[in-house]
Design a protein around this motif. Structure first.
Motif, PDB file in Angstrom:
ATOM      1  N   LEU A  29      -8.133  18.236   9.368  1.00 45.27           N
ATOM      2  CA  LEU A  29      -8.969  18.215  10.443  1.00 45.27           C
ATOM      3  C   LEU A  29      -9.026  16.823  10.966  1.00 45.27           C
ATOM      4  O   LEU A  29      -8.810  16.537  12.085  1.00 45.27           O
ATOM      5  N   LEU A  30      -9.422  15.759   9.892  1.00 43.69           N
ATOM      6  CA  LEU A  30      -9.447  14.212  10.403  1.00 43.69           C
ATOM      7  C   LEU A  30      -8.232  13.750  11.064  1.00 43.69           C
ATOM      8  O   LEU A  30      -8.245  12.904  11.865  1.00 43.69           O
ATOM      9  N   GLY A  31      -7.174  14.135  10.495  1.00 42.47           N
ATOM     10  CA  GLY A  31      -5.762  13.916  10.744  1.00 42.47           C
ATOM     11  C   GLY A  31      -5.304  14.405  12.556  1.00 42.47           C
ATOM     12  O   GLY A  31      -5.184  13.542  13.232  1.00 42.47           O
ATOM     13  N   TYR A  32      -5.908  15.611  12.497  1.00 41.43           N
ATOM     14  CA  TYR A  32      -5.725  16.008  13.980  1.00 41.43           C
ATOM     15  C   TYR A  32      -6.596  15.563  14.992  1.00 41.43           C
ATOM     16  O   TYR A  32      -6.250  15.348  15.922  1.00 41.43           O
ATOM     17  N   ILE A  33      -7.817  15.188  14.580  1.00 35.30           N
ATOM     18  CA  ILE A  33      -8.829  14.602  15.316  1.00 35.30           C
ATOM     19  C   ILE A  33      -8.273  12.906  15.826  1.00 35.30           C
ATOM     20  O   ILE A  33      -8.292  12.788  17.041  1.00 35.30           O
ATOM     21  N   PRO A  38      -6.265  19.228  20.658  1.00 34.81           N
ATOM     22  CA  PRO A  38      -7.237  19.927  21.186  1.00 34.81           C
ATOM     23  C   PRO A  38      -8.345  20.234  19.900  1.00 34.81           C
ATOM     24  O   PRO A  38      -7.886  20.711  18.970  1.00 34.81           O
ATOM     25  N   LEU A  39      -9.550  20.599  20.266  1.00 38.25           N
ATOM     26  CA  LEU A  39     -10.313  20.881  19.269  1.00 38.25           C
ATOM     27  C   LEU A  39     -10.022  22.319  18.333  1.00 38.25           C
ATOM     28  O   LEU A  39      -9.919  22.370  17.477  1.00 38.25           O
ATOM     29  N   TYR A  40      -9.517  23.163  19.172  1.00 41.67           N
ATOM     30  CA  TYR A  40      -9.149  24.573  18.847  1.00 41.67           C
ATOM     31  C   TYR A  40      -8.003  24.446  17.739  1.00 41.67           C
ATOM     32  O   TYR A  40      -7.700  25.161  16.713  1.00 41.67           O
ATOM     33  N   GLU A  41      -7.002  23.503  17.992  1.00 37.49           N
ATOM     34  CA  GLU A  41      -5.925  23.148  17.129  1.00 37.49           C
ATOM     35  C   GLU A  41      -6.427  22.453  15.714  1.00 37.49           C
ATOM     36  O   GLU A  41      -6.131  22.710  14.602  1.00 37.49           O
ATOM     37  N   CYS A  42      -7.489  21.754  15.934  1.00 36.74           N
ATOM     38  CA  CYS A  42      -7.894  20.840  14.661  1.00 36.74           C
ATOM     39  C   CYS A  42      -8.585  22.020  13.880  1.00 36.74           C
ATOM     40  O   CYS A  42      -8.514  21.768  12.705  1.00 36.74           O
ATOM     41  N   VAL A  43      -9.506  22.837  14.385  1.00 28.30           N
ATOM     42  CA  VAL A  43     -10.085  23.866  13.802  1.00 28.30           C
ATOM     43  C   VAL A  43      -9.168  25.013  13.041  1.00 28.30           C
ATOM     44  O   VAL A  43      -9.153  25.219  11.643  1.00 28.30           O
ATOM     45  N   ALA A  44      -8.407  25.305  13.877  1.00 28.81           N
ATOM     46  CA  ALA A  44      -6.975  26.054  13.344  1.00 28.81           C
ATOM     47  C   ALA A  44      -6.297  25.519  12.147  1.00 28.81           C
ATOM     48  O   ALA A  44      -6.213  26.092  11.046  1.00 28.81           O
ATOM     49  N   GLY A  45      -6.041  24.090  12.220  1.00 29.19           N
ATOM     50  CA  GLY A  45      -5.439  23.433  11.069  1.00 29.19           C
ATOM     51  C   GLY A  45      -6.138  23.416   9.808  1.00 29.19           C
ATOM     52  O   GLY A  45      -5.557  23.638   8.768  1.00 29.19           O
ATOM     53  N   PHE A  46      -7.594  23.157  10.070  1.00 25.49           N
ATOM     54  CA  PHE A  46      -8.380  23.016   9.055  1.00 25.49           C
ATOM     55  C   PHE A  46      -8.456  24.337   8.201  1.00 25.49           C
ATOM     56  O   PHE A  46      -8.570  24.551   6.852  1.00 25.49           O
ATOM     57  N   LEU A  47      -8.543  25.445   8.959  1.00 26.14           N
ATOM     58  CA  LEU A  47      -8.819  26.898   8.483  1.00 26.14           C
ATOM     59  C   LEU A  47      -7.348  27.353   7.720  1.00 26.14           C
ATOM     60  O   LEU A  47      -7.280  27.708   6.355  1.00 26.14           O
ATOM     61  N   LYS A  48      -6.180  26.823   8.171  1.00 29.62           N
ATOM     62  CA  LYS A  48      -5.137  27.235   7.701  1.00 29.62           C
ATOM     63  C   LYS A  48      -4.603  26.489   6.251  1.00 29.62           C
ATOM     64  O   LYS A  48      -4.249  27.263   5.416  1.00 29.62           O
ATOM     65  N   PHE A 318      -1.354  14.473   8.619  1.00 33.26           N
ATOM     66  CA  PHE A 318      -1.483  13.206   8.129  1.00 33.26           C
ATOM     67  C   PHE A 318      -0.835  12.185   8.649  1.00 33.26           C
ATOM     68  O   PHE A 318      -1.185  10.925   8.512  1.00 33.26           O
ATOM     69  N   GLN A 319       0.065  12.316   9.474  1.00 37.54           N
ATOM     70  CA  GLN A 319       0.328  11.417  10.366  1.00 37.54           C
ATOM     71  C   GLN A 319      -0.684  10.726  11.310  1.00 37.54           C
ATOM     72  O   GLN A 319      -0.674   9.202  11.576  1.00 37.54           O
ATOM     73  N   GLY A 320      -1.589  11.265  11.639  1.00 39.93           N
ATOM     74  CA  GLY A 320      -2.922  10.725  12.297  1.00 39.93           C
ATOM     75  C   GLY A 320      -3.755   9.713  11.410  1.00 39.93           C
ATOM     76  O   GLY A 320      -4.105   8.755  11.799  1.00 39.93           O
ATOM     77  N   ILE A 321      -3.729   9.949  10.081  1.00 36.03           N
ATOM     78  CA  ILE A 321      -4.285   9.059   9.259  1.00 36.03           C
ATOM     79  C   ILE A 321      -3.487   7.732   8.857  1.00 36.03           C
ATOM     80  O   ILE A 321      -3.806   6.736   8.945  1.00 36.03           O
ATOM     81  N   SER A 322      -2.093   8.099   8.732  1.00 37.49           N
ATOM     82  CA  SER A 322      -1.366   7.119   8.375  1.00 37.49           C
ATOM     83  C   SER A 322      -0.765   6.293   9.578  1.00 37.49           C
ATOM     84  O   SER A 322      -0.593   5.177   9.303  1.00 37.49           O
ATOM     85  N   ASN A 323      -1.157   6.811  10.840  1.00 33.68           N
ATOM     86  CA  ASN A 323      -0.884   5.714  11.912  1.00 33.68           C
ATOM     87  C   ASN A 323      -2.046   5.051  12.277  1.00 33.68           C
ATOM     88  O   ASN A 323      -2.095   3.927  13.065  1.00 33.68           O
TER      89      ASN A 323
END
Length: 496
Positions: A29-33, A38-48, A318-323
């Motif tokens: 979730l944090l990485g996608y944010i 988009p919010l729906y992708e963040c939520v979908a990623g968290f759930l998956k 995790f690219q979001g966190i590593s970037n």
């Protein structure tokens, strides 16, 4: 204010940090944010990611529970008063013995976990100097290791004050998490072809050592016989005639487990299994053995499905966190994540040869009248030796995949029996028992016991030197293997 912050930390630690499924989901979730998805992708990623990890735990838990009749039966049927090598038994042993031996409470273990986790993050944040790339995120393992490490330091320094113990151990454990998981980055990237994670579990030194030994063995054989590939990988072996059924992973696992479980359950006997309420009165003994054995293949398939479900989400996010937050970092996750890569049959081969090594060593302990007899817990028996076979097969082929889990099994039992007896944990019925805790941690303990406070410095400095040596060996590819695996692979293939 202090109580308020402590309550926030306790809530986060209890519900997220020490719950790997939600921690992985939170990271995704944090990485996608941070990637501004988009919010729906963040939520979908968290759930998956969260559901994927839950699927993995169903597979892992099923494997462990499936082994329970054997674990309990060997202990009760043959009246073996023994220590179980299992992380959860080890955690319970610490809980039972801390107050009695050292006058301390298990509550300090959670504070130790926080200090060590922060230490791990700081070491990765300053990777320009430390050369460390992996953040340990396997929360249930962190609790088990924090508990055992706390006991070990108290054994070495029983008179240390509470704050000093927590700081010293937080420093050592944080370095261990960062350094040992970092050792697996390169070999995991090569196994998974750039999936973007490392192993964060209980056998990280073991994985690295045996992977390198497998590679050395392969190169030695190739040089000796002057052929391109002396020992085929499991996935390259096409068996002839009726043996070809073993080319199918599910069939191979089912048949081998029927053989393994069948022999032990026959030895335990139908009467015992009914008396212990593992079987019901009137139930067919043959079909009980078949169901128990075939469920191994079922749970292994579930585990691999869970891996495929969450690893892809974790890698992308995790690219979001590593970037942004931790440049160049990779998540260290449960060892079971590697079972979705390489040869599926390596998992079963590793388990069987590891079991052979463990049972051989247990027999030797009984023969030598050891003060501590070990009962092989399923988690070290399976997860250590299966992953060692996966990496050994990938780098050295079939022979390495058989030999090194066997050696690991011997070391796990012998090392755990000696060390747990010495530090006084064996009498509480359990010890963590996995490879690093039967090898590396006993070495740390001896150094600290002999050298005193100087020993703490020796252990920490010794750990921090390891990534420096790794970096010096391959300065060009060291960070490239994480940042751009395709470029790394292309360059590596050109050189070879």
């Amino acid at each position: 204010m202090g109580d308020f912050l402590l309550s926030i930390w306790t809530y986060f630690a209890t519900n997220i940090l020490t719950q790997p499924a939600y921690l992985i989901g939170f990271i995704v979730l944090l990485g996608y944010i941070l990637l501004k998805r988009p919010l729906y992708e963040c939520v979908a990623g968290f759930l998956k990611a969260t559901v994927g990890y839950f699927i993995l735990t169903v597979g892992s838990g099923g494997l462990v529970n499936n082994f329970r009749p054997i674990l309990v039966g060997l202990k009760e049927r043959f009246n073996l008063n023994a220590m179980v090598t299992d992380p959860y038994f080890g955690q319970n042993a610490v809980d039972a013995g801390l107050m009695e031996n050292f006058g301390r409470t298990f509550g300090d273990v959670m504070i130790l976990l926080l200090i060590a986790f922060v230490m791990n993050i700081l070491l990765v944040r300053f990777q320009k100097y430390t050369k460390l790339r992996s953040v340990f995120t396997t929360g249930n393992v962190q609790i088990q290791q924090s508990a055992t490490a706390f006991w070990i330091l108290l054994f070495c320094f029983p008179d240390l004050g509470r704050i000093q113990v927590l700081i010293f151990m937080g420093l050592i454990l944080g370095c261990y998490w960062a350094v040992a998981s970092n050792l697996t980055v390169g070999i995991t990237q090569e196994l998974t072809e750039g999936a973007g994670f490392a192993v964060a579990h209980q056998q990280m030194f073991g994985i690295f050592i045996f992977a390198k030994l497998a590679e050395w063995m392969q190169k030695r054989d190739e040089k000796k016989h002057k052929s391109e590939k002396m020992d085929k990988k499991l996935e390259d072996i096409e068996l002839p005639g009726f043996l070809s059924i073993f080319n199918e992973n599910m069939v191979a696992t089912s048949l081998l487990m029927l053989f393994f479980f069948g022999i032990i359950l026959l030895v335990l006997g139908k009467d015992y299994l009914i008396q212990a309420e593992f079987m019901q009165e009137g139930q067919s003994f043959l079909f009980y053995i078949m169901t128990t054995s075939l469920n191994f293949a079922v749970y292994l398939a579930i585990l691999q499905l869970g891996v495929r479900t969450f690893v892809d989400e974790l890698t992308q996010s995790f690219q979001g966190i590593s970037n942004t937050i931790l440049p160049g970092a990779v998540p260290g996750i449960d060892v079971a994540a590697t079972f979705g890569f390489g040869s599926p049959n390596a998992v079963t081969i590793g388990f069987l040869f590891g079991a052979l090594g463990q049972f051989l060593m247990i027999g030797l302990l009984i023969l030598l009248k050891s003060p501590t007899i070990v009962i092989a817990g399923f988690i070290p028996l399976f997860f250590d030796n299966a992953v060692i076979a996966v990496f050994a097969n990938n780098r050295g082929g079939f022979k390495a995949a058989c030999l090194f889990p066997f050696l690991s099994g011997i070391i796990q039992v012998g090392g755990s029996a000696l060390f747990a007896t010495w530090i006084g944990m064996s009498k509480y019925g359990g010890y963590i028992g996995m490879f690093d805790w039967a090898t590396a941690w006993p070495i740390f303990a001896v150094i600290m016991k002999v050298l005193g406070y100087v020993g703490i410095a020796v252990v920490v400095i010794g750990l921090l030197v390891i990534p420096q040596l790794q970096y010096r060996k391959n300065p060009d590819g060291y960070f490239m293997i994480v940042d751009d695996y395709e470029q790394y692979a292309e360059k590596y293939q050109e050189q070879n």
